[in-house]
Write an enzyme that holds these catalytic residues in place. Sequence first.
Site, PDB file in Angstrom:
ATOM      1  N   HIS A  58       8.759   2.881  10.185  1.00  0.00           N
ATOM      2  CA  HIS A  58       7.544   2.245   9.628  1.00  0.00           C
ATOM      3  C   HIS A  58       7.031   1.190  10.590  1.00  0.00           C
ATOM      4  CE1 HIS A  58       4.903   1.270   6.107  1.00  0.00           C
ATOM      5  NE2 HIS A  58       4.597   0.339   7.011  1.00  0.00           N
ATOM      6  N   HIS A  60       3.218  -0.258  12.944  1.00  0.00           N
ATOM      7  CA  HIS A  60       1.750  -0.232  13.150  1.00  0.00           C
ATOM      8  C   HIS A  60       1.473  -0.479  14.627  1.00  0.00           C
ATOM      9  CE1 HIS A  60       0.584  -0.207   8.841  1.00  0.00           C
ATOM     10  NE2 HIS A  60       1.815  -0.706   8.734  1.00  0.00           N
ATOM     11  N   GLN A 153      -6.302   2.078   5.801  1.00  0.00           N
ATOM     12  CA  GLN A 153      -5.976   0.666   5.572  1.00  0.00           C
ATOM     13  C   GLN A 153      -6.874  -0.003   4.520  1.00  0.00           C
ATOM     14  OE1 GLN A 153      -3.725  -2.084   7.483  1.00  0.00           O
ATOM     15  NE2 GLN A 153      -4.222  -2.467   5.341  1.00  0.00           N
ATOM     16  N   HIS A 211       2.087   3.505   1.896  1.00  0.00           N
ATOM     17  CA  HIS A 211       2.304   2.092   1.598  1.00  0.00           C
ATOM     18  C   HIS A 211       2.154   2.001   0.075  1.00  0.00           C
ATOM     19  CE1 HIS A 211       1.583   1.487   5.848  1.00  0.00           C
ATOM     20  NE2 HIS A 211       1.775   0.196   5.746  1.00  0.00           N
ATOM     21  N   GLU A 214       2.967  -2.692  -2.358  1.00  0.00           N
ATOM     22  CA  GLU A 214       3.296  -3.850  -1.504  1.00  0.00           C
ATOM     23  C   GLU A 214       2.642  -5.061  -2.146  1.00  0.00           C
ATOM     24  OE1 GLU A 214       2.106  -3.570   2.574  1.00  0.00           O
ATOM     25  OE2 GLU A 214       3.307  -5.293   3.187  1.00  0.00           O
ATOM     26  N   ASP A 310       7.820  -2.499  10.708  1.00  0.00           N
ATOM     27  CA  ASP A 310       6.455  -2.726  10.216  1.00  0.00           C
ATOM     28  C   ASP A 310       5.553  -3.394  11.250  1.00  0.00           C
ATOM     29  OD1 ASP A 310       4.360  -2.477   8.448  1.00  0.00           O
ATOM     30  OD2 ASP A 310       5.079  -3.963   7.003  1.00  0.00           O
ATOM     31  N   TRP A 316      -0.151  -9.652  10.724  1.00  0.00           N
ATOM     32  CA  TRP A 316       0.707  -9.847   9.556  1.00  0.00           C
ATOM     33  C   TRP A 316       1.983 -10.613   9.868  1.00  0.00           C
ATOM     34  CZ3 TRP A 316      -1.963  -5.361  10.721  1.00  0.00           C
ATOM     35  CH2 TRP A 316      -2.969  -5.004   9.806  1.00  0.00           C
TER      36      TRP A 316
HETATM   37 ZN   LIG Z   1       2.995  -1.013   7.038  1.00  0.00          ZN
END
Ligand SMILES: [Zn+2]
Length: 431
Positions: A58, A60, A153, A211, A214, A310, A316
């Site tokens: 997982h 990005h 997204q 996802h 979350e 992630d 993030w």
């Molecule tokens: Zn993610």
Amino acid sequence: MSLDLIVTNATLPDGRTGQDIAVTGGRITAIEPGIAAEAAQRIDAGGHLVAPPFVDCHFHMDATLSLGLPRLNQSGTLLEGIALWGELKPMLTHEAVIERALRYCDLAVSQGLLAVRSHVDICDDRLLAVEALLEVKARVKPYLDLQLVAFPQDGYYRSPTAARNLERALDMGVDVVGGIPHFERTMEDGTASVKALCAIAAKRGLMIDLHCDESDDPHSRHIETLAAEAHRLGLGRRAAGSHLTSMHSMDSYYVSKLLPLILEAGIFAIANPLINITLQGRHDTYPKRRGLMRIPEMRALGIPVALGQDCVMDPWYGLGGADMLDVAHMAVHAAPMTSREAIRWAFEAVTSVPAAVMGLEDYGLAKGCHADFVILQAADTIEAVRMRPTRLAVVRRGKVIAQTPARRSTLDLPGRPASLDPASYAPKDAG
Ligand SMILES: [Zn+2]
């Protein structure tokens, strides 16, 4: 017969010691003690752990290494991160995405991380990041397996062109169907998105990784729909639910019904402890929730749980270093699960379990598998999680592609040793 490579005196993840690993033609041809054969290259593992490569299921990669562009996340929340990424998206260039991704892959290889499943945002009608990461996937193929997820997204329904763009991305060669049901406008839209995305995966014969939930909202229950749809359509191990952080806050009676449903569906769960523990609980005063799915209970039931990274230096999360042992280390603390058995599992959750999530073929340390492995400056897998040690050598298809000198400190202390090897601290009596 002459071998391409032999690694001697290895300790394996299953605990076997004094093993030699023979490699020919990019594959492991034997693992046993005392292999007597000529080899073009010899590596003495010195009793250290030799493990299959780390796998991050997982990530990005379109956002990685963008920290500070165009500004920093002040609140530290998921939602500000998404908004910030929305500001950066129109400014992305093909060349910049490729350059950051390739640079990240260099770091990953140095850490023995040789397979990555990356979500790629498709809510940009140019599909610039999709094109860029498809090019990166082809360029890194000799040394790193990159699998891409078409990720809406801004919401499959909430973003007006996401549905069309998702199909376009899959047509272009993106591997996996993605989604974000908790970010749709309503619970109903979220449920509908899970059903629509599962139908696309079933129709195209693809894997799906959403996802999912979350959030700290205990009523965010899209994992229930994902499990039910995966079961109905027979997706099984082709499906995965990522994050599932709302499970932390759910009523325990409801969870006692949910977990058997996830088990019955046969889907994977992917926790991202570094991110979950920092993004969740932000609206709490005290006590602050941890925002991690219920890993010990899920494991006890037999649900396969993998750990992902992630984010690394993006809107993030400002930290991270492509070290999957940081992820395992955080999971052990945050879950918490500190038994010897659970720490051994945490190592599997960043190697063999995510390899199964990605469907990697011929992965592992066994005769006939690809000769892909990492030599760590550690005695065993528990020590690896404890120390997050130096990757002495990283091997891909029988070729050494990265090396790092062993860590050793010199001391100048009265009556004490002149040097120190951190790996020598492995406990002798802990079992
Ligand atoms: Zn993610």
